[in-house]
Design a protein around this motif. Structure first.
Motif, PDB file in Angstrom:
ATOM      1  N   VAL A 289       0.828  -1.208   0.000  1.00 52.52           N
ATOM      2  CA  VAL A 289       0.000   0.000   0.000  1.00 52.52           C
ATOM      3  C   VAL A 289       0.860   1.255   0.000  1.00 52.52           C
ATOM      4  O   VAL A 289       0.565   2.244  -0.691  1.00 52.52           O
ATOM      5  N   VAL A 290       1.962   1.234   0.756  1.00 48.49           N
ATOM      6  CA  VAL A 290       2.810   2.425   0.894  1.00 48.49           C
ATOM      7  C   VAL A 290       3.660   2.649  -0.350  1.00 48.49           C
ATOM      8  O   VAL A 290       4.070   3.773  -0.641  1.00 48.49           O
ATOM      9  N   ARG A 291       3.883   1.582  -1.113  1.00 48.61           N
ATOM     10  CA  ARG A 291       4.849   1.633  -2.220  1.00 48.61           C
ATOM     11  C   ARG A 291       4.538   2.712  -3.259  1.00 48.61           C
ATOM     12  O   ARG A 291       5.438   3.303  -3.843  1.00 48.61           O
ATOM     13  N   GLY A 292       3.257   2.997  -3.506  1.00 53.42           N
ATOM     14  CA  GLY A 292       2.924   3.907  -4.597  1.00 53.42           C
ATOM     15  C   GLY A 292       2.616   5.328  -4.186  1.00 53.42           C
ATOM     16  O   GLY A 292       2.007   6.076  -4.963  1.00 53.42           O
ATOM     17  N   ALA A 297       1.866  14.619  -3.039  1.00 56.60           N
ATOM     18  CA  ALA A 297       2.336  15.560  -2.025  1.00 56.60           C
ATOM     19  C   ALA A 297       1.795  15.142  -0.664  1.00 56.60           C
ATOM     20  O   ALA A 297       0.709  14.552  -0.556  1.00 56.60           O
ATOM     21  N   LEU A 298       2.561  15.453   0.384  1.00 61.22           N
ATOM     22  CA  LEU A 298       2.150  15.083   1.734  1.00 61.22           C
ATOM     23  C   LEU A 298       0.801  15.700   2.083  1.00 61.22           C
ATOM     24  O   LEU A 298      -0.045  15.050   2.723  1.00 61.22           O
ATOM     25  N   SER A 299       0.577  16.940   1.665  1.00 64.39           N
ATOM     26  CA  SER A 299      -0.698  17.595   1.971  1.00 64.39           C
ATOM     27  C   SER A 299      -1.874  16.861   1.320  1.00 64.39           C
ATOM     28  O   SER A 299      -2.953  16.730   1.923  1.00 64.39           O
ATOM     29  N   ASP A 389      -3.367   4.414  -6.149  1.00 59.28           N
ATOM     30  CA  ASP A 389      -2.491   4.189  -4.995  1.00 59.28           C
ATOM     31  C   ASP A 389      -2.950   4.981  -3.778  1.00 59.28           C
ATOM     32  O   ASP A 389      -2.882   4.491  -2.636  1.00 59.28           O
ATOM     33  N   LEU A 390      -3.439   6.198  -3.996  1.00 58.41           N
ATOM     34  CA  LEU A 390      -3.937   7.007  -2.886  1.00 58.41           C
ATOM     35  C   LEU A 390      -5.196   6.385  -2.285  1.00 58.41           C
ATOM     36  O   LEU A 390      -5.379   6.376  -1.057  1.00 58.41           O
TER      37      LEU A 390
END
Length: 545
Positions: A289-292, A297-299, A389-390
């Motif tokens: 899940v984190v890979r993509g 942007a962090l925001s 991915d998000l």
């Protein structure tokens, strides 16, 4: 991955599931919250990992889990609470998907309404496993458990239907409200019809042959048959499985006792292992899940997660408060006491404590992850699916926050609310039903006595004496429960002593037949027959209730 590696994974998973169950029983922590944490811990270690295949989960895992839960549900109890069950499992799921979709379209940079509704549909349906496990352990009232269970059975079908419509819009020409509503109604109505048809067919097969092994084989095949048949004609397979399970479970008491005992035991094992595996699997998806996320942007990530988690946690209590405050019909249910004229009873709403408990019973689970992983990689034009991915990350965070956060705090919340079932009333009702069944048996014996010969008369008299003794025992228990002012089951020293004596006698019989076997006087086949008889006799002994 080699066959040996897969076998090692399976054995290790079984060991972890059994160990976590042992820990959960002694600490009171829900296994459904502990297993994902163990999965996450394993996922960050070096070595092979297991990725969640959405088609395998949706085809081979979800149908048996839903079917087993439906068999254990009460169709009549769900019908009595149908208004709130439908409100939570259909309307709230729709509202959650729409609110999250609008939130993504307005506040998440580059997100579309269809993509937002897709993730909203995936995280909208609660998985009741953790809440039900905790609720039964802490003694939630039966009505609250029924609502949680009924919601969990029906909301998956709603969510998956919405998801399919949203994905079709995202990969095709856009979102059409008319088309979406039409697809939803067709899928839901078709799923119900398929479920009814499968239930009718299964009941017909069981009437033709009702031995335990055949019954188990049919029972294990039923959820897959219902799901595949519904999916083949493009209607809701999940709803077909649930409807079939509810109808078959409602009529299960009419099947043979041997088939019912064996089927119940088989489904308990299936549910125990499958639930353990899927909750471990949830935690292991973290690296995938984190890979993509590097492209965002962090925001953007923070806003998307905040919308997803915020709507899931806040909309449910707001929805419950709103629906409980709506005007209600003063006369909604008929009660007929004398058989002449029915009186009307006002429908009882949910007390505030039950609303709070239901608000916190919205843990999400594997079906949310399976649904979001099933989103295609590309659209019809070949372009990447928007923000896939998000959407995966938001779904994983919602599952983790609700499963661990709400799962671990649900039991303390229920205890703080003082929300407990009246066990004394439940025990009294069971004993009254037992006494009524004995009265029916005595009446049947009277009918047989008028037609029976001398040998039957002796057997009837012996059986009548046993039933009268049982009736006396039940009536004494009923009187004790009626006189009790406590919500807990009162302790009867005489009743407890009788149970201890009967268990001690059964233990002595077991030891003796085992001694015969060890001395070579009784073959193992004979030992198994006698042990089975003693096991059934012990199974008839009630717990303290």
């Amino acid at each position: 991955m080699s066959v040996e590696t897969i076998l090692i994974f399976v054995l290790a998973a079984v060991a972890v599931v059994v160990l976590v169950r042992w820990v959960a029983e002694r600490t009171g922590l829900p296994a459904a919250a502990l297993l994902p944490l163990i999965g996450i811990a394993y996922s960050v270690l070096p070595g092979p990992n297991i990725s969640l295949d959405p088609q395998i989960i949706l085809t081979f895992v979800i149908p048996p889990l839903l079917y087993g839960a439906a068999l254990d549900s009460s169709l009549m109890a769900i019908r009595r609470n149908l208004r709130i069950v439908v409100s939570l499992s259909v309307l709230l799921v729709l509202a959650t998907a729409l609110v999250i979709g609008i939130g993504f379209a307005w506040f998440v940079a580059g997100a579309t309404l269809a993509a937002g509704i897709a993730v909203g549909a995936a995280i909208a349906p609660p998985d009741p496993v953790a809440a039900l496990g905790v609720g039964r352990k802490v003694g939630l009232p039966p009505r609250v458990l029924t609502i949680i269970q009924g919601e969990g059975l029906l909301n998956d079908a709603t969510a998956l239907t919405i998801l399919s419509v949203a994905v079709a819009a995202a990969v095709g020409d856009g979102f059409s409200w008319g088309s979406a509503v039409g697809q939803f109604v067709f899928a839901a109505a078709g799923g119900v019809l398929v479920g009814v048809a499968v239930a009718w067919l299964v009941r017909l097969l069981r009437r033709l042959r009702d031995d335990p092994l055949t019954g188990n084989a049919i029972s294990l095949a039923t959820p897959f048959g219902a799901y595949l048949l519904a999916e083949e004609i493009h209607v809701s397979g999940v709803l077909a499985v649930v409807v079939a399970g509810l109808i078959i479970g409602h009529h299960a008491p009419r099947s043979s006792g041997a088939s019912r005992l064996q089927t119940t035991a088989v489904w308990r094992l299936v549910e125990f292992l499958l639930e353990g595996f899927v909750f471990l699997l949830i935690g292991q998806q973290l690296p995938r899940v984190v890979r993509g996320l590097e492209q965002y942007a962090l925001s953007t990530i923070v806003i998307a997660v905040a919308i997803s988690v915020g709507v899931v946690l806040l909309l449910r209590p707001l929805w419950l408060l709103l629906t409980q405050s709506l005007p209600r019909s003063l006369h909604t249910r008929l009660i007929n006491d004398d058989g002449d004229e029915a009186e009307r009873e006002p429908r009882r709403g949910l007390p505030g404590r039950e609303v709070v408990a239901l608000s916190w019973a919205g843990t999400r689970g594997v079906i949310s992850l399976a649904a979001i992983f099933a989103i295609p990689l590309t659209t019809d034009s070949g372009a990447p699916f928007p923000d896939r991915d998000l959407l995966l990350f938001c779904t994983f965070i919602v599952v983790l926050v609700t499963l661990v956060g709400q799962g671990l705090t649900f039991a303390p919340l229920v205890r703080m609310l003082g929300l407990r079932a009246n066990k004394s009333d439940q025990a009294r009702l069971r004993n009254e039903a037992r006494a009524a069944s004995v009265e029916a048996a005595l009446e049947r014996l009277e009918e047989l006595a008028e037609e029976g010969d001398e040998d039957e008369s002796r057997a009837i008299e012996a059986t009548r004496a046993q039933l009268r003794a049982r009736r006396t025992r039940y009536q004494g228990r009923i009187d004790l429960l009626r006189d009790s002012d406590s919500a807990e089951v009162p302790v009867s020293p005489r009743y407890e002593a009788a149970l201890r004596v009967r268990r001690a006698a059964i233990d002595a019989q077991r030891e003796e037949v085992l001694r015969w076997r060890d001395a070579g006087q009784l073959p193992d086949e004979g030992l198994r027959v006698l042990q089975r008889e003693l096991d059934h006799e012990e199974g008839l002994l009630p717990e303290r209730r």
